[in-house]
Design a protein around this motif. Sequence first.
Motif, PDB file in Angstrom:
ATOM      1  N   HIS A 278       0.843  -1.203   0.000  1.00 51.82           N
ATOM      2  CA  HIS A 278       0.000   0.000   0.000  1.00 51.82           C
ATOM      3  C   HIS A 278       0.877   1.253   0.000  1.00 51.82           C
ATOM      4  O   HIS A 278       0.622   2.190  -0.747  1.00 51.82           O
ATOM      5  CB  HIS A 278      -0.934  -0.010   1.207  1.00 51.82           C
ATOM      6  N   ALA A 279       1.911   1.257   0.823  1.00 48.27           N
ATOM      7  CA  ALA A 279       2.814   2.405   0.890  1.00 48.27           C
ATOM      8  C   ALA A 279       3.523   2.608  -0.442  1.00 48.27           C
ATOM      9  O   ALA A 279       3.689   3.734  -0.910  1.00 48.27           O
ATOM     10  CB  ALA A 279       3.830   2.205   2.014  1.00 48.27           C
ATOM     11  N   SER A 280       3.926   1.519  -1.072  1.00 50.12           N
ATOM     12  CA  SER A 280       4.611   1.595  -2.359  1.00 50.12           C
ATOM     13  C   SER A 280       3.684   2.153  -3.432  1.00 50.12           C
ATOM     14  O   SER A 280       4.090   2.980  -4.243  1.00 50.12           O
ATOM     15  CB  SER A 280       5.098   0.208  -2.762  1.00 50.12           C
ATOM     16  N   ARG A 281       2.450   1.725  -3.428  1.00 48.01           N
ATOM     17  CA  ARG A 281       1.480   2.224  -4.416  1.00 48.01           C
ATOM     18  C   ARG A 281       1.194   3.698  -4.193  1.00 48.01           C
ATOM     19  O   ARG A 281       1.023   4.455  -5.133  1.00 48.01           O
ATOM     20  CB  ARG A 281       0.180   1.435  -4.339  1.00 48.01           C
ATOM     21  N   SER A 282       1.139   4.114  -2.938  1.00 42.91           N
ATOM     22  CA  SER A 282       0.861   5.515  -2.628  1.00 42.91           C
ATOM     23  C   SER A 282       1.991   6.411  -3.119  1.00 42.91           C
ATOM     24  O   SER A 282       1.759   7.500  -3.631  1.00 42.91           O
ATOM     25  CB  SER A 282       0.685   5.704  -1.121  1.00 42.91           C
TER      26      SER A 282
END
Length: 86
Positions: free
Chosen positions: A69-73
């Motif tokens: 999720h952090a990477s996608r954000s």
Amino acid sequence: MAKLRLGPLEDDKPVKLSVELPAALHRDLIAYAEILGRESGKAVEPAKVVAPMIERFMATDRGFAKLRHASRSRSRPADSAPPKAE
């Protein structure tokens, strides 16, 4: 009877991947497929349970979900980011 973590297997277009497994893990995979086959009433090939097992493992790995999720954000373009609350 114990309930297995995997349910019925879905038929999906596969992507070929070759892996080497330790012999003990392969025997366990064969046993798992046999038990799953008995529960579902259909023969199950051991290779067919690998993808659902990995998928389930990744879906329940909270650390992976958080980092993904952090990477996608971070990779989202600035113009597509949701507006900031004021």
